[in-house]
Design an enzyme around this catalytic site. Structure first.
Site, short mmCIF file in Angstrom:
data_model
loop_
_atom_site.label_atom_id
_atom_site.label_comp_id
_atom_site.label_asym_id
_atom_site.label_seq_id
_atom_site.Cartn_x
_atom_site.Cartn_y
_atom_site.Cartn_z
N ASP A 1 0.87 -1.16 0.00
CA ASP A 1 0.00 0.00 0.00
C ASP A 1 0.92 1.23 0.00
OD1 ASP A 1 -3.23 0.51 1.60
OD2 ASP A 1 -2.12 1.76 0.19
C1 GLC Z 1 -4.29 4.26 -0.03
C2 GLC Z 1 -5.24 3.14 0.32
C3 GLC Z 1 -5.37 2.08 -0.74
C4 GLC Z 1 -5.21 2.71 -2.12
C5 GLC Z 1 -3.77 3.22 -2.21
C6 GLC Z 1 -3.49 3.87 -3.57
O1 GLC Z 1 -3.49 4.57 1.08
O2 GLC Z 1 -5.01 2.46 1.55
O3 GLC Z 1 -6.66 1.47 -0.59
O4 GLC Z 1 -5.44 1.73 -3.13
O5 GLC Z 1 -3.47 4.14 -1.18
O6 GLC Z 1 -4.27 5.01 -3.74
#
Ligand code: GLC
Length: 712
Positions: A268
């Site tokens: 993430d």
């Molecule tokens: C965010 C979220 C995740 C998302 C990622 C990219 O922090 O936790 O769900 O897909 O970043 O945007």
């Protein structure tokens, strides 16, 4: 390096330098290539310690806003790349691109795989016009705590329902071939069990046992992978006190060894670097080491790999084959997406025939109509179409009903409730606070026939990093009920919220509809339901607690050694001194304008062998004069087993439609698949003996019978 599509991914890998291989594992936001690269390198993300070469070696982009931007970024990248391996573009298309569908918790309320597939299919068809190739969706996290802000992005508290919906979404995104121009590869997230942080506080610790993981929490991710999802994103939390992003139990033992999956793993946002904050690595060199050893492929928006893997390999601290494995998965994904044939795959500069079309909005409205849940109706609904309405509350004229992760969606192009009820409205007021309503207001409300209270949380109170300790309606909106009392008017409460709320006085209203955030066509869908052109059919995918003290409450709880039994007054049992144990509204609950009667639960056999199956069937009659849809639910209880088993578990559901006075028989096949459970090692086990088979309209309203699993 041209003609990539004529080469195997192994040949392509072989032709890369070590630095170029490592670059394929870096995902950056596109502003480095959209803006002045020097400015961005030394700007707000200077700590990434990037330079031009590293940027032109990166393998994927996070988020892109249009076909024009994608073409600009891809062409600039390829001009400056020696290997000419195209970037893959990934983004959060979670419930729509420009046509916004209901948020996932609302989609789950439809209990319709078909509608969830439709929302994903149209979202993919629209998003691919911007040159997006991968979506970070479905969110397959089970969520049980309304304090957590991201309940809105999940399919609720039940493992089976979340699995069914995850599967439908993956199929909708990918079709049967991710190389199609309008297919999105699916990245299921957040692996694993991100949805149950302690105290409902986002990013907080998760304390689950392995039997919890195997019995419930891992299953929806597996369903998404079995449906063909090509990536999986690691969660911010820990499992066994090890950050998921560097957790080899998850990324190797479960994903690779047990599930035999070869999908791409991606962190993430910055979650690899964050293992320093978790206190399990002291610097970025250790971060890089732990990530590659644990089996993390792509590092999103942090640069441990880019800045330290080469050194670790040269010092023999890391085997280069670990990098090769990861890069091969990334190259295979790009190849299967068709990017080696066409690096600009999907991008359409003029998207006017593909996005926000009449057909897409029509579909969004149909999905929204089936995603609402009628929680209460004392007979006031449906409304007469000529009724004079007083429209009151913060959502009276709000267009903020498209929920989080609808970043391409526009709030402005769609009607509000004010717009769609225009001819009926004789008074409206969007104030939340009862103190803002004067005697003059009351006089006008008196002239109406009926009050629609449009209440809820602002949509920004839901979503990432938006947990709440108070899950009542903000600004004491429930006090607005006094207006109905003082004006002696009947009313309906429309709830706009991304999590279960404690409803307090709003329960006094004559009717209540859970609208969640229904997307672009929210107001039109609500109008059709309130006027009875559509009969509501949604069911709750997550329990609504009576009060915060009950949280977290879940329907599939264990019995405990001292179960509280309604109607008894034993003191030393599992209960509260100040509240019932039962929720305000239970999992699977939802009313209709029709009236469904369940009779004659029948099991084709009372005894079943392991290799057998039986049919559990029930008759359902629509005892009303309106056609309606009903979600018939099958629950099973394993009465005695080697471990304590839930008091019931959803094992199947069917959404049917019945005409007035029509009776049908709904049958479910029950085999050993519905009776097995997982032990602490994740093995499927079963126990001979007594099972309770339940079929009903919710998790607390059903007919039941006993089935015995017997030895051959
Ligand atoms: C965010 C979220 C995740 C998302 C990622 C990219 O922090 O936790 O769900 O897909 O970043 O945007």
């Amino acid at each position: 390096m041209n003609d990539l599509n004529k080469k195997s991914v192994h040949t392509i890998l072989h032709d890369l330098t070590l630095e170029e291989k490592i670059g394929q594992l870096l995902q950056l936001a596109p502003f480095f290539l959209l803006n002045d690269i020097e400015v961005e390198i030394f700007g707000s993300v200077q700590e990434l310690n990037l330079d031009k070469e590293k940027i032109f070696n990166s393998g994927s982009m996070l988020g892109i806003g249009s076909a024009e931007d994608m073409i600009k970024v891809q062409s600039k990248y390829l001009e400056n790349s020696r290997h000419k391996i195209p970037l893959v573009f990934m983004a959060d298309i979670v419930h729509g691109y420009k046509t916004i569908f209901p948020v996932p918790i609302a989609l789950a309320s439809s209990f319709s795989e078909k509608l969830v597939y439709t929302s994903a299919r149209i979202s993919a068809d629209e998003a691919t016009t911007a040159g997006i190739h991968v979506t970070f969706s479905p969110v397959s996290d089970i969520s049980k705590d309304p304090r957590w802000g991201r309940v809105v992005e999940t399919f609720g508290e039940d493992s089976y329902l979340a699995g069914v919906m995850s599967k439908a979404m993956v199929k909708g995104y990918q079709q049967d071939n991710i190389s199609l121009d309008n297919s999105l590869a699916s990245c299921v997230k957040h692996f694993a069990a991100y949805g149950v942080p302690l105290a409902g506080r986002d990013y907080n610790t998760v304390t689950l046992s392995h039997i919890d993981l195997y019995s419930e929490y891992l299953k929806p991710y597996k369903e998404a992978l079995d449906a063909g999802a090509r990536l999986i994103m690691t969660a911010f939390n820990t499992i066994d006190r090890v950050p998921c992003t560097t957790n080899s139990f998850l990324l190797r033992n479960i994903l690779r060894d047990k599930w035999k999956s070869n999908v791409v793993t991606i962190s993430d946002y910055d979650s690899l670097r964050q293992i320093i904050d978790h206190g399990v690595a002291k610097d970025m060199k250790e971060v890089a080491y732990q990530g590659i050893q644990a089996g993390l492929d792509i590092e999103m928006q942090s640069t441990a790999y880019t800045n330290h893997l080469e050194g670790l390999i040269k010092n023999k601290a890391v085997d280069e084959r670990l990098v090769d494995e990861a890069v091969l998965r990334v190259l295979q994904l790009k190849k299967d997406l068709g990017l080696f044939e066409n690096p600009y795959k999907g991008a359409v500069l003029d998207d006017s025939t593909r996005v926000l079309t009449k057909e897409n909005l029509e579909s969004a409205r149909m999905v929204a109509e089936e995603s609402m849940v009628l929680l209460k109706n004392d007979g006031v609904l449906p409304l007469d179409k000529h009724i004079k309405i007083a429209l009151i509350g913060p959502y009276a004229d709000s267009k903020s009903v498209i929920g989080p992760w609808s970043w391409h969606g526009s709030r402005d192009v769609h009607p509000s409730l004010m717009d769609v009820f225009e001819e009926n409205i004789i008074y409206h007021n969007n104030r939340s606070d009862i103190k803002d309503y004067t005697e003059k207001d009351l006089e006008k409300i008196n002239q109406s026939d009926f009050i629609i209270f449009a209440l809820g949380e602002p949509d920004w109170l839901s979503g990432e990093a938006h947990s709440r300790t108070d899950i009542t309606l903000p600004n004491h909106q429930e006090k607005l009920m006094q207006l109905a009392k003082r004006a002696n008017k009947k009313s309906v409460v429309l709830l706009f919220n991304g999590r279960p709320l404690v409803l307090e006085n709003t329960l006094e209203s004559n009717a209540i509809i859970e609208c969640w955030f229904l997307g672009s066509e929210s107001s039109n869908a609500i109008k059709n339901v309130l006027f009875g052109d559509v009969n509501p059919s949604g069911k709750l995918p997550i329990s609504f607690p009576r009060n915060l003290g009950q949280v977290p409450y879940t329907y599939n709880h264990l019995n405990t050694g001292r179960p509280f039994i309604e109607g008894t007054n034993n003191e030393y049992v599992s209960k509260y001194m100040d509240s019932p144990n039962t929720p305000q509204f239970c999992f699977g609950y939802g009313l209709s304008y029709a009236k469904f009667k369940y009779t004659n639960l029948n099991l084709s056999k009372k005894e079943m062998r392991v290799t057998d199956s039986i049919l559990a069937s029930v008759n359902i009659t629509n005892e009303s004069n309106v056609t309606g849809k009903e979600v018939v639910q099958l629950y099973v209880k394993d009465v005695f087993a080697r471990v304590s088993r839930p008091v019931k578990e959803l094992k199947a559901f069917k959404k049917i439609e019945l005409k007035p006075n029509e009776t049908t028989t709904v049958s479910f096949e029950v085999s050993i698949k519905e009776l097995v459970y997982q032990n602490i090692l994740g093995e499927d086990v079963f126990d001979y003996g007594e099972f309770v088979i339940m079929i009903g309209c919710s998790s607390d309203d059903y007919l039941e019978d006993v089935l015995y699993l017997v030895e051959d």
